[in-house]
Write a protein that holds these residues in place. Structure first.
Motif, PDB file in Angstrom:
ATOM      1  N   ASP A 215       8.258  32.248  15.410  1.00  0.00           N
ATOM      2  CA  ASP A 215       8.457  31.038  15.650  1.00  0.00           C
ATOM      3  C   ASP A 215       9.947  31.099  14.740  1.00  0.00           C
ATOM      4  N   HIS A 216      10.523  30.452  15.875  1.00  0.00           N
ATOM      5  CA  HIS A 216      13.022  30.205  15.515  1.00  0.00           C
ATOM      6  C   HIS A 216      12.258  31.352  15.066  1.00  0.00           C
ATOM      7  N   GLY A 217      12.714  32.570  15.227  1.00  0.00           N
ATOM      8  CA  GLY A 217      13.111  33.685  15.181  1.00  0.00           C
ATOM      9  C   GLY A 217      14.600  33.887  15.537  1.00  0.00           C
TER      10      GLY A 217
ATOM     11  N   ASN B  51      14.810  19.052   9.427  1.00  0.00           N
ATOM     12  CA  ASN B  51      15.104  19.884   9.001  1.00  0.00           C
ATOM     13  C   ASN B  51      12.941  20.836   8.395  1.00  0.00           C
ATOM     14  N   GLU B  52      13.846  22.105   9.014  1.00  0.00           N
ATOM     15  CA  GLU B  52      12.247  22.678   9.190  1.00  0.00           C
ATOM     16  C   GLU B  52      13.196  23.705   8.574  1.00  0.00           C
ATOM     17  N   ASP B  53      12.441  24.505   7.276  1.00  0.00           N
ATOM     18  CA  ASP B  53      12.400  25.669   6.725  1.00  0.00           C
ATOM     19  C   ASP B  53      14.232  26.244   6.446  1.00  0.00           C
TER      20      ASP B  53
ATOM     21  N   VAL C 220      11.528  15.731  16.063  1.00  0.00           N
ATOM     22  CA  VAL C 220      11.878  16.338  14.299  1.00  0.00           C
ATOM     23  C   VAL C 220      11.415  17.067  13.791  1.00  0.00           C
ATOM     24  N   HIS C 221      12.099  18.460  13.096  1.00  0.00           N
ATOM     25  CA  HIS C 221      11.428  18.703  11.799  1.00  0.00           C
ATOM     26  C   HIS C 221      10.868  17.788  11.446  1.00  0.00           C
ATOM     27  N   GLY C 222       9.178  18.391  10.407  1.00  0.00           N
ATOM     28  CA  GLY C 222       9.868  17.648   8.879  1.00  0.00           C
ATOM     29  C   GLY C 222       8.772  15.994   9.658  1.00  0.00           C
TER      30      GLY C 222
ATOM     31  N   LEU D 241       6.540  21.686  22.523  1.00  0.00           N
ATOM     32  CA  LEU D 241       7.634  20.819  21.632  1.00  0.00           C
ATOM     33  C   LEU D 241       6.974  21.063  20.477  1.00  0.00           C
ATOM     34  N   HIS D 242       8.143  20.557  19.764  1.00  0.00           N
ATOM     35  CA  HIS D 242       8.612  21.357  18.418  1.00  0.00           C
ATOM     36  C   HIS D 242       8.326  19.762  17.482  1.00  0.00           C
ATOM     37  N   GLY D 243       8.591  20.247  16.495  1.00  0.00           N
ATOM     38  CA  GLY D 243       8.148  18.904  15.739  1.00  0.00           C
ATOM     39  C   GLY D 243       7.291  17.722  15.769  1.00  0.00           C
TER      40      GLY D 243
ATOM     41  N   ILE E 204       2.160  22.744  21.837  1.00  0.00           N
ATOM     42  CA  ILE E 204       2.892  22.168  20.124  1.00  0.00           C
ATOM     43  C   ILE E 204       2.715  22.432  19.388  1.00  0.00           C
ATOM     44  N   ASN E 205       3.620  22.536  18.985  1.00  0.00           N
ATOM     45  CA  ASN E 205       3.889  23.064  17.478  1.00  0.00           C
ATOM     46  C   ASN E 205       3.476  21.996  16.162  1.00  0.00           C
ATOM     47  N   ILE E 206       2.588  22.523  15.496  1.00  0.00           N
ATOM     48  CA  ILE E 206       2.351  21.495  14.331  1.00  0.00           C
ATOM     49  C   ILE E 206       2.408  21.896  12.915  1.00  0.00           C
TER      50      ILE E 206
HETATM   51 ZN    ZN Z   1       9.933  24.652  15.841  1.00  0.00          ZN
END
Ligand code: ZN
Length: 280
Positions: A85-87, A144-146, A179-181, A207-209, A229-231
């Motif tokens: 994820d998010h390389g 904000n994610e990581d 939104v992430h987070g 779908l992120h966030g 869908i990312n969780i």
């Molecule tokens: Zn993401």
């Protein structure tokens, strides 16, 4: 056991208006919980490792053998994709592919479009030779994610089309208000823009966030072509709340193994709810 790619599970999901969950792992407890949940629901799963957490988890090779070993121990029979994820760079995507990941995302969403396309294309050319699937991203998911912070920036339809056609990707994350987070206030996805992009881009959308999005909005996003869908945040919140609750109510607990089972079962329940929602 062998991992499969996004191409093995997303196209049929799009046709049937279902989505496959990507659950990000932050340790073996997450992994055990989401594999158990998916096996019980008899539903495919994408195990996600965010680039910025990869080294904290022990590195690419360790993650590959951990996922295989845990899946074998638990006699998991559902299809599993192992996805980066998010390389952050071509080199990181290559490292993941060489270690045995079956899918990678290159996140060039903060770059100018030409550079995003150029690097994503390089990733997908390498990935294709190794039988690995690729996800690309346009626009900026908020929050904000990581350590990746950003204001929401909607994906442009033309840029989405260019990335899909020129970089030859298998799945597209087009940022449209998620939104992430944690969400601050009512989440608001751009469904009009989503429909426009979904109509012209002929590949599965991601779908992120999605943590914290109301079920109705998630179902609508699935109807409009989101099949991955990312969780992440939601499972981490379950982990944090459960630990806080355990220690507040049992101040004498000091052995990690006394909390493992409780935390794992809570994460599993939360993952199962998501799978039921995505299944249709
Ligand atoms: Zn993401």
């Amino acid at each position: 056991m062998e991992f499969i790619t996004l191409n093995g599970i997303l196209p049929s999901a799009v046709r049937e208006k279902r989505a496959i969950p990507q659950f990000n792992i932050n340790g073996v407890i997450w992994l055990q919980a989401v594999l158990e949940a998916a096996q019980e629901e008899n539903y495919p799963i994408i195990i996600g490792a965010t680039d910025r957490v990869v080294d904290k988890l022990g590195g690419f090779k360790f993650i590959v053998s951990m996922v295989k070993d845990v899946a074998n121990q638990k006699k998991i029979t559902i299809p599993i994709v192992l996805h980066l994820d998010h390389g952050q760079s071509f080199e990181r995507c290559k490292e993941a592919i060489d270690a045995g990941f079956s899918s990678v995302m290159f996140d060039g969403s903060k770059l100018f479009i030409d550079e995003n396309i150029a690097i994503t294309k390089k990733v997908s050319e390498y990935a294709r030779k190794k039988g690995v699937s690729v996800e690309g991203e346009i626009g900026t998911v908020g929050g904000n994610e990581d350590g990746i912070a950003g204001e929401i920036k909607y994906a442009s339809k033309n840029e989405c089309l260019r990335l899909v056609n020129e970089a030859n990707i298998d799945a597209l994350a087009a940022a449209l208000g998620s939104v992430h987070g944690e969400y601050k206030g009512e989440p608001n996805l751009g469904f009009k823009e989503m429909k426009e992009i979904s109509d012209v881009v002929k590949i599965p959308l991601v779908l992120h966030g999605a943590s914290g999005l109301p079920d109705k909005q998630i179902r609508k996003a699935i109807e409009l072509g989101h099949s991955k869908i990312n969780i992440n945040t939601e499972l981490n919140q379950v982990w944090a709340y459960t630990l806080k609750d355990i220690f507040q109510n049992n101040p004498t607990i000091s052995l990690p193994q006394d909390v493992f089972d409780i935390v794992r079962s809570k994460i599993k329940l939360s993952a199962q709810e998501k799978i039921k929602l995505f299944k249709n």
